[in-house]
Design a protein around this motif. Structure first.
Motif, PDB file in Angstrom:
ATOM      1  N   VAL A 191      13.820  76.656  -0.558  1.00 45.91           N
ATOM      2  CA  VAL A 191      14.732  76.036   0.395  1.00 45.91           C
ATOM      3  C   VAL A 191      15.286  74.751  -0.210  1.00 45.91           C
ATOM      4  CG1 VAL A 191      14.898  74.886   2.646  1.00 45.91           C
ATOM      5  CG2 VAL A 191      13.622  77.025   2.424  1.00 45.91           C
ATOM      6  N   VAL A 192      16.587  74.573  -0.123  1.00 48.96           N
ATOM      7  CA  VAL A 192      17.225  73.341  -0.582  1.00 48.96           C
ATOM      8  C   VAL A 192      17.098  72.322   0.542  1.00 48.96           C
ATOM      9  CG1 VAL A 192      19.362  72.254  -1.358  1.00 48.96           C
ATOM     10  CG2 VAL A 192      18.859  74.632  -2.010  1.00 48.96           C
ATOM     11  N   SER A 193      16.304  71.290   0.305  1.00 48.43           N
ATOM     12  CA  SER A 193      16.125  70.231   1.295  1.00 48.43           C
ATOM     13  C   SER A 193      16.930  69.005   0.867  1.00 48.43           C
ATOM     14  CB  SER A 193      14.640  69.868   1.414  1.00 48.43           C
ATOM     15  OG  SER A 193      14.157  69.360   0.187  1.00 48.43           O
ATOM     16  N   MET A 194      16.991  68.024   1.727  1.00 49.74           N
ATOM     17  CA  MET A 194      17.671  66.781   1.386  1.00 49.74           C
ATOM     18  C   MET A 194      17.000  66.176   0.157  1.00 49.74           C
ATOM     19  SD  MET A 194      20.096  66.757   3.506  1.00 49.74           S
ATOM     20  CE  MET A 194      20.834  65.195   3.076  1.00 49.74           C
ATOM     21  N   ASN A 195      17.816  65.653  -0.743  1.00 47.87           N
ATOM     22  CA  ASN A 195      17.385  65.052  -2.006  1.00 47.87           C
ATOM     23  C   ASN A 195      16.917  66.069  -3.041  1.00 47.87           C
ATOM     24  OD1 ASN A 195      17.918  62.256  -1.319  1.00 47.87           O
ATOM     25  ND2 ASN A 195      16.225  62.488   0.111  1.00 47.87           N
ATOM     26  N   SER A 196      17.155  67.365  -2.769  1.00 46.13           N
ATOM     27  CA  SER A 196      16.891  68.392  -3.784  1.00 46.13           C
ATOM     28  C   SER A 196      18.029  68.391  -4.789  1.00 46.13           C
ATOM     29  CB  SER A 196      16.823  69.792  -3.152  1.00 46.13           C
ATOM     30  OG  SER A 196      15.681  69.943  -2.360  1.00 46.13           O
ATOM     31  N   THR A 197      17.699  68.703  -6.024  1.00 45.97           N
ATOM     32  CA  THR A 197      18.700  68.855  -7.074  1.00 45.97           C
ATOM     33  C   THR A 197      18.832  70.341  -7.372  1.00 45.97           C
ATOM     34  OG1 THR A 197      18.133  66.713  -8.019  1.00 45.97           O
ATOM     35  CG2 THR A 197      19.334  68.233  -9.437  1.00 45.97           C
ATOM     36  N   VAL A 198      20.066  70.843  -7.338  1.00 47.81           N
ATOM     37  CA  VAL A 198      20.285  72.285  -7.536  1.00 47.81           C
ATOM     38  C   VAL A 198      21.337  72.547  -8.606  1.00 47.81           C
ATOM     39  CG1 VAL A 198      19.662  72.874  -5.165  1.00 47.81           C
ATOM     40  CG2 VAL A 198      22.038  72.420  -5.707  1.00 47.81           C
ATOM     41  N   ARG A 199      21.153  73.656  -9.288  1.00 51.21           N
ATOM     42  CA  ARG A 199      22.181  74.170 -10.184  1.00 51.21           C
ATOM     43  C   ARG A 199      22.911  75.232  -9.375  1.00 51.21           C
ATOM     44  NH1 ARG A 199      21.849  73.230 -15.065  1.00 51.21           N
ATOM     45  NH2 ARG A 199      19.577  73.317 -15.171  1.00 51.21           N
ATOM     46  N   THR A 219      22.705  66.711  -6.573  1.00 54.76           N
ATOM     47  CA  THR A 219      21.625  66.419  -5.639  1.00 54.76           C
ATOM     48  C   THR A 219      22.198  66.322  -4.234  1.00 54.76           C
ATOM     49  OG1 THR A 219      20.402  65.228  -7.353  1.00 54.76           O
ATOM     50  CG2 THR A 219      19.784  64.773  -5.063  1.00 54.76           C
ATOM     51  N   LEU A 220      21.568  67.008  -3.268  1.00 54.38           N
ATOM     52  CA  LEU A 220      21.998  66.972  -1.872  1.00 54.38           C
ATOM     53  C   LEU A 220      21.488  65.677  -1.255  1.00 54.38           C
ATOM     54  CD1 LEU A 220      23.275  68.421   0.561  1.00 54.38           C
ATOM     55  CD2 LEU A 220      21.026  69.441   0.997  1.00 54.38           C
ATOM     56  N   ASP A 255      24.388  57.882   0.712  1.00 57.60           N
ATOM     57  CA  ASP A 255      24.176  57.959  -0.731  1.00 57.60           C
ATOM     58  C   ASP A 255      25.229  58.804  -1.443  1.00 57.60           C
ATOM     59  OD1 ASP A 255      21.738  56.500  -0.507  1.00 57.60           O
ATOM     60  OD2 ASP A 255      20.748  58.335   0.169  1.00 57.60           O
ATOM     61  N   ALA A 256      26.219  59.303  -0.699  1.00 59.15           N
ATOM     62  CA  ALA A 256      27.216  60.213  -1.261  1.00 59.15           C
ATOM     63  C   ALA A 256      28.400  59.451  -1.848  1.00 59.15           C
ATOM     64  CB  ALA A 256      27.716  61.167  -0.178  1.00 59.15           C
ATOM     65  N   ASP A 257      29.180  60.183  -2.649  1.00 53.32           N
ATOM     66  CA  ASP A 257      30.391  59.594  -3.215  1.00 53.32           C
ATOM     67  C   ASP A 257      31.562  59.687  -2.246  1.00 53.32           C
ATOM     68  OD1 ASP A 257      31.328  62.193  -3.289  1.00 53.32           O
ATOM     69  OD2 ASP A 257      31.280  62.349  -5.466  1.00 53.32           O
ATOM     70  N   ARG A 258      31.359  60.363  -1.114  1.00 56.08           N
ATOM     71  CA  ARG A 258      32.348  60.462  -0.038  1.00 56.08           C
ATOM     72  C   ARG A 258      33.638  61.173  -0.443  1.00 56.08           C
ATOM     73  NH1 ARG A 258      28.741  57.394   2.079  1.00 56.08           N
ATOM     74  NH2 ARG A 258      28.945  56.478   4.099  1.00 56.08           N
ATOM     75  N   GLU A 279      19.588  77.781  -8.929  1.00 62.19           N
ATOM     76  CA  GLU A 279      18.245  77.292  -9.212  1.00 62.19           C
ATOM     77  C   GLU A 279      18.011  75.976  -8.494  1.00 62.19           C
ATOM     78  OE1 GLU A 279      15.688  75.844 -13.128  1.00 62.19           O
ATOM     79  OE2 GLU A 279      17.825  76.190 -13.314  1.00 62.19           O
ATOM     80  N   ILE A 280      16.848  75.838  -7.893  1.00 61.35           N
ATOM     81  CA  ILE A 280      16.445  74.553  -7.333  1.00 61.35           C
ATOM     82  C   ILE A 280      15.642  73.853  -8.431  1.00 61.35           C
ATOM     83  CG2 ILE A 280      15.157  73.328  -5.547  1.00 61.35           C
ATOM     84  CD1 ILE A 280      15.663  75.743  -3.716  1.00 61.35           C
ATOM     85  N   ILE A 281      16.267  72.872  -9.056  1.00 61.57           N
ATOM     86  CA  ILE A 281      15.640  72.164 -10.162  1.00 61.57           C
ATOM     87  C   ILE A 281      14.554  71.229  -9.649  1.00 61.57           C
ATOM     88  CG2 ILE A 281      16.079  70.481 -12.008  1.00 61.57           C
ATOM     89  CD1 ILE A 281      18.915  71.782 -12.168  1.00 61.57           C
ATOM     90  N   TYR A 282      14.840  70.548  -8.542  1.00 57.69           N
ATOM     91  CA  TYR A 282      13.885  69.601  -7.964  1.00 57.69           C
ATOM     92  C   TYR A 282      13.956  69.698  -6.456  1.00 57.69           C
ATOM     93  CZ  TYR A 282      11.963  65.170  -6.311  1.00 57.69           C
ATOM     94  OH  TYR A 282      11.233  64.219  -5.642  1.00 57.69           O
TER      95      TYR A 282
END
Length: 105
Positions: free
Chosen positions: A52-60, A72-73, A78-81, A92-95
């Protein structure tokens, strides 16, 4: 149209609901986000599935045009808006913080 299952941690749902409470319902996407959160399954951070992709996960991921990238979600603060919306395929969920034991990030 089949909608994907949504699984959120208790930490993420609390933070997202707090964010929604600060926004006017006239803000684009607020009502849709409320509807999506209402249908989510809520689990403790310790019980979040590793896929599961959660907040602050890094995904490819791959964009609809076939381009691959890694991000990173994050929460809006914290977003670039940039505000760009896209359809993506997560490769892939890297982190994932919960997978690493970071339950209170």
């Amino acid at each position: 149209m089949n909608t994907p299952e949504i699984v959120l941690t208790t930490t993420d749902i609390d933070r997202l609901e707090q964010l929604l409470d600060t926004l006017s319902s006239s803000v684009t996407g607020v009502d849709t986000l409320r509807q999506e959160l209402a249908r989510a399954s809520i689990v403790s951070p310790q019980h979040l599935p590793v896929d599961v992709v959660s907040m602050n996960s890094t995904v490819r991921f791959t964009l609809g045009d076939g381009k691959s990238s890694c991000l990173t979600l994050v929460y809006p603060k914290d977003a670039d808006r940039s505000g760009i919306m896209s359809t993506i395929k997560v490769n892939e969920i890297i982190y994932q913080p919960e997978r690493e034991g970071a339950y209170h990030r």
